[in-house]
Enzyme design. Structure first.
Site, PDB file in Angstrom:
ATOM      1  CD1 TRP A   1      51.395  28.075   5.540  1.00 67.59           C
ATOM      2  CD2 TRP A   1      50.992  29.070   7.500  1.00 67.59           C
ATOM      3  NE1 TRP A   1      51.012  29.369   5.278  1.00 67.59           N
ATOM      4  CE2 TRP A   1      50.759  30.005   6.469  1.00 67.59           C
ATOM      5  CE3 TRP A   1      50.803  29.481   8.834  1.00 67.59           C
ATOM      6  CZ2 TRP A   1      50.350  31.316   6.711  1.00 67.59           C
ATOM      7  CZ3 TRP A   1      50.387  30.786   9.062  1.00 67.59           C
ATOM      8  CH2 TRP A   1      50.175  31.682   8.017  1.00 67.59           C
ATOM      9  CG  ASN A   2      46.106  28.769   8.615  1.00 64.00           C
ATOM     10  OD1 ASN A   2      46.022  27.635   8.154  1.00 64.00           O
ATOM     11  ND2 ASN A   2      45.171  29.678   8.426  1.00 64.00           N
TER      12      ASN A   2
ATOM     13  CE  LYS B   1      51.769  20.659  -1.049  1.00 61.26           C
ATOM     14  NZ  LYS B   1      52.429  21.191   0.159  1.00 61.26           N
ATOM     15  N   PRO B   2      51.186  18.208   2.950  1.00 59.64           N
ATOM     16  CG  PRO B   2      52.730  17.787   4.662  1.00 59.64           C
ATOM     17  CD  PRO B   2      52.241  17.255   3.330  1.00 59.64           C
TER      18      PRO B   2
ATOM     19  N   GLY C   1      43.777  26.703   1.505  1.00 60.24           N
ATOM     20  CA  GLY C   1      44.909  27.604   1.316  1.00 60.24           C
ATOM     21  C   GLY C   1      44.442  28.892   0.671  1.00 60.24           C
ATOM     22  CB  SER C   2      46.311  31.529  -1.045  1.00 56.68           C
ATOM     23  OG  SER C   2      46.927  30.773  -2.058  1.00 56.68           O
TER      24      SER C   2
ATOM     25  CD  GLU D   1      36.451  24.787   3.581  1.00 51.85           C
ATOM     26  OE1 GLU D   1      36.170  25.999   3.712  1.00 51.85           O
ATOM     27  OE2 GLU D   1      35.628  23.882   3.749  1.00 51.85           O
TER      28      GLU D   1
ATOM     29  CB  CYS E   1      40.564  31.391   6.480  1.00 55.50           C
ATOM     30  SG  CYS E   1      40.067  29.977   7.444  1.00 55.50           S
TER      31      CYS E   1
ATOM     32  CD  GLU F   1      43.152  35.836   3.799  1.00 53.99           C
ATOM     33  OE1 GLU F   1      43.822  35.504   2.803  1.00 53.99           O
ATOM     34  OE2 GLU F   1      42.491  35.036   4.467  1.00 53.99           O
TER      35      GLU F   1
HETATM   36  P1  NAD Z   1      49.000  28.694  -0.009  1.00 52.07           P
HETATM   37  O1  NAD Z   1      47.889  28.614  -0.967  1.00 52.07           O
HETATM   38  O2  NAD Z   1      50.249  29.306  -0.440  1.00 52.07           O
HETATM   39  O3  NAD Z   1      49.398  27.243   0.516  1.00 52.07           O
HETATM   40  C1  NAD Z   1      48.441  26.311   0.932  1.00 52.07           C
HETATM   41  C2  NAD Z   1      48.893  24.950   0.509  1.00 52.07           C
HETATM   42  O4  NAD Z   1      48.917  24.917  -0.904  1.00 52.07           O
HETATM   43  C3  NAD Z   1      50.299  24.575   0.980  1.00 52.07           C
HETATM   44  O5  NAD Z   1      50.329  23.218   1.300  1.00 52.07           O
HETATM   45  C4  NAD Z   1      51.133  24.819  -0.255  1.00 52.07           C
HETATM   46  O6  NAD Z   1      52.295  24.049  -0.315  1.00 52.07           O
HETATM   47  C5  NAD Z   1      50.174  24.412  -1.338  1.00 52.07           C
HETATM   48  N1  NAD Z   1      50.467  24.934  -2.671  1.00 52.07           N
HETATM   49  C6  NAD Z   1      50.934  26.159  -3.011  1.00 52.07           C
HETATM   50  N2  NAD Z   1      51.109  26.217  -4.348  1.00 52.07           N
HETATM   51  C7  NAD Z   1      50.733  25.014  -4.852  1.00 52.07           C
HETATM   52  C8  NAD Z   1      50.689  24.449  -6.156  1.00 52.07           C
HETATM   53  N3  NAD Z   1      51.060  25.137  -7.224  1.00 52.07           N
HETATM   54  N4  NAD Z   1      50.247  23.174  -6.276  1.00 52.07           N
HETATM   55  C9  NAD Z   1      49.868  22.453  -5.205  1.00 52.07           C
HETATM   56  N5  NAD Z   1      49.898  22.926  -3.953  1.00 52.07           N
HETATM   57  C10 NAD Z   1      50.312  24.198  -3.779  1.00 52.07           C
HETATM   58  O7  NAD Z   1      48.374  29.381   1.259  1.00 52.07           O
HETATM   59  P2  NAD Z   1      49.053  29.629   2.647  1.00 52.07           P
HETATM   60  O8  NAD Z   1      49.705  30.931   2.592  1.00 52.07           O
HETATM   61  O9  NAD Z   1      49.849  28.469   3.088  1.00 52.07           O
HETATM   62  O10 NAD Z   1      47.761  29.649   3.588  1.00 52.07           O
HETATM   63  C11 NAD Z   1      47.105  30.795   3.889  1.00 52.07           C
HETATM   64  C12 NAD Z   1      45.816  30.909   3.109  1.00 52.07           C
HETATM   65  O11 NAD Z   1      44.962  29.802   3.384  1.00 52.07           O
HETATM   66  C13 NAD Z   1      45.029  32.119   3.495  1.00 52.07           C
HETATM   67  O12 NAD Z   1      44.551  32.784   2.373  1.00 52.07           O
HETATM   68  C14 NAD Z   1      43.878  31.574   4.322  1.00 52.07           C
HETATM   69  O13 NAD Z   1      42.763  32.372   4.392  1.00 52.07           O
HETATM   70  C15 NAD Z   1      43.660  30.258   3.714  1.00 52.07           C
HETATM   71  N6  NAD Z   1      43.058  29.333   4.669  1.00 52.07           N
HETATM   72  C16 NAD Z   1      41.752  29.020   4.497  1.00 52.07           C
HETATM   73  C17 NAD Z   1      41.108  28.187   5.387  1.00 52.07           C
HETATM   74  C18 NAD Z   1      39.671  27.821   5.189  1.00 52.07           C
HETATM   75  O14 NAD Z   1      39.211  26.863   5.752  1.00 52.07           O
HETATM   76  N7  NAD Z   1      38.914  28.537   4.386  1.00 52.07           N
HETATM   77  C19 NAD Z   1      41.808  27.646   6.465  1.00 52.07           C
HETATM   78  C20 NAD Z   1      43.148  27.983   6.615  1.00 52.07           C
HETATM   79  C21 NAD Z   1      43.761  28.828   5.684  1.00 52.07           C
END
Ligand code: NAD
Length: 475
Positions: free
Chosen positions: A144-145, A168-169, A222-223, A244, A278, A379
């Site tokens: 989402w960021n 999937k967003p 994501g995370s 990423e 990130c 983080e």
């Molecule tokens: P998150 O991992 O909770 O969510 C990211 C995505 O993963 C969302 O679409 C979420 O719905 C999905 N997701 C969560 N659980 C899932 C599962 N069990 N199966 C499938 N999909 C699932 O992370 P967040 O809190 O939304 O994002 C923040 C994190 O993303 C931070 O740690 C940040 O550093 C990282 N990030 C990294 C980059 C990069 O390019 N390296 C860019 C942006 C964000």
């Protein structure tokens, strides 16, 4: 949701809400997709793959170029939507939209440059030709960021390579994803080639993505925790994967750098997107000779940042994504205070002037941060600048590398040899040298260690969506 060229509700007919993190107001109702919808989307992507991968690179390029022009034309409209749904100030949202469009343009160009290779053989009667082929159906999961650019950074190279996609967003920003898909549809992407499954609960969809044998690649931003889990499952089913993930960027200011200039850079990069990036600096290592000047300049700039609804003029910093994010920042700041950090400004939630309706935490500067504090390791993903002084004799490179993450790092110095040695010594994959924005659609982006696998952007970005096929011809 967008499946096989049709906008539709979830199979379950369930919905969830998208709301404004600055005001708490509901913006819209969104289909709450599940496993059944993910399978339908994969059916569509699988069926569309032969025709799409069979189109010429020039045809795919033309569609991406059209999408680029549409996105640039709609920049203001998209920025407004992003500010309303994600919270970043309007100017930052417009900058992100341009960055998102840059990927469409870059991969419209790269589509035409997928070159193979010929390799000499030891045998006189043999010829080797290496062909590049699209990997097939790609499942993408985005955060989402950066709710528009993280989509185009995956969709553009995948489409350029000839792959079809199911995306999937993040549950917090589905409307931005819908807007991106409308542009791609209007640009002429054929039915089934791109599919969007919105969801409130991502788990069943993640399960389908990692187990359906028709999905040949998973790309995730994501995370680190979720990335590792998906990578494990994808590995069991032998799917290619790009990740990423999180970061914990060091920001090193050596004694020969101008601390005031470095503080200006720090104030800009740290508070971008309210620290929810990130590549956001999480530990600012400043030589003791300049640390007072650095903190003075940083604090005076941060105190002037006005928090609020990003649609309002003069707002420099928006809300955090949700209450859990505010609670995490609060926990790190309280822990640092209890262990001796000094709060130079901020250090509390923002509740006045209607900000209590949103997820606001004051832009904060912490001095005297030490390795025993949570913020030194975890983080933050919030608006807190943590300053760690260092002195002659300290191994600042070892201090910077003392993290499981390896995404971005920043260094300020006027000594070229020191800059070069620092770049070589840092276990980080994106390094700004006297520069706070070392990113571009043209340059590879990705992390080392627990920050991920693979690269997005640049000429490397399209390789993630290609297989090499070796053909040995006996002649
Ligand atoms: P998150 O991992 O909770 O969510 C990211 C995505 O993963 C969302 O679409 C979420 O719905 C999905 N997701 C969560 N659980 C899932 C599962 N069990 N199966 C499938 N999909 C699932 O992370 P967040 O809190 O939304 O994002 C923040 C994190 O993303 C931070 O740690 C940040 O550093 C990282 N990030 C990294 C980059 C990069 O390019 N390296 C860019 C942006 C964000």
């Amino acid at each position: 949701m967008f499946i096989n060229g049709q906008w539709r509700e979830a199979a379950s007919n369930k919905q969830f809400t998208s709301s404004n993190p600055a005001t708490g107001e509901v913006i819209d109702q969104i289909p709450a997709g599940g496993a059944e919808d993910a399978v339908a989307a994969i059916d569509a992507a699988h069926a569309a793959f032969p025709a799409w991968s069979g189109r010429s690179a020039y045809e795919r390029s033309a569609i991406l170029y059209k999408a680029y022009t549409l996105m640039v034309e709609r920049k203001d409209e998209l920025a407004k939507l992003m500010t309303t749904e994600q919270g970043k100030p309007l100017r930052a949202a417009a900058n992100e939209t341009q960055y998102a469009a840059d990927f469409l343009l870059w991969y419209a160009e790269e589509a035409k440059r997928v070159y193979g290779e010929t390799i000499p053989s030891a045998r006189g009667d043999q010829r080797f030709i290496i062909f590049k082929a699209p990997v097939g159906v790609v499942a993408a999961v985005t955060p989402w960021n950066y709710p528009i650019s993280m989509l185009t950074r995956k969709l553009a190279p995948a489409l350029a390579a000839g792959c079809t996609v199911v995306l999937k967003p993040a549950e917090a920003t589905p409307l931005c994803a819908i807007a991106v898909f409308k542009i791609l549809q209007e640009a002429g992407v054929p039915d089934g080639v791109i599919n969007l499954v919105t969801a409130e609960d991502p788990k069943p969809i993640g399960e389908v993505f990692t187990t359906d044998e028709r999905v040949r690649k998973i790309t995730f931003t994501g995370s680190t925790a979720v990335g590792k889990m998906l990578a494990g499952k994808a590995g069991e089913n032998m799917k290619r994967i790009s990740l990423e993930l999180g970061g914990h960027a060091p920001f090193i200011v050596y004694d020969d750098a101008d601390p005031t200039h470095a503080a200006k850079g720090a104030s800009l990069v740290k508070f971008l997107n309210t620290g929810q990036a990130c590549i956001s600096p999480n530990r600012m290592f400043v030589h003791e000779s300049g640390v007072d000047a650095f903190i003075g300049e940083l604090t005076s700039r941060v105190e002037r940042l006005r928090a609020g609804n990003g649609l309002e003029q003069g707002v420099g910093i928006g809300p955090l994504v949700n209450e859990a994010a505010v609670a995490k920042v609060e926990r790190q700041v309280e822990d640092a205070k209890a262990k001796g950090a000094r709060v130079m400004c901020g250090g509390h939630r923002l509740m006045d002037n209607g900000l209590d309706k949103g997820n606001f935490y004051a832009a904060t500067v912490l001095a005297d941060v030490t390795p025993d504090m949570l913020i030194y390791r975890e983080e933050t993903f919030g608006p807190v600048a943590a300053v760690v002084p260092f002195k002659d004799g300290d191994d600042v490179l070892a201090m910077a590398n003392d993290t499981t993450y390896g995404l971005a790092a920043y260094v300020y110095t006027n000594n070229m040899a020191k800059a070069m040695r620092t770049v070589e010594g840092l276990d980080f994959a994106i390094i700004g040298v006297n520069d706070i924005n070392p990113t571009s659609a043209a340059a590879p982006f990705g992390g080392m260690k627990s920050s991920g696998l693979g690269r997005e952007g640049g000429h490397e970005g399209i390789e993630e969506y290609l297989e090499s096929k070796t053909a040995g011809f006996s002649i």
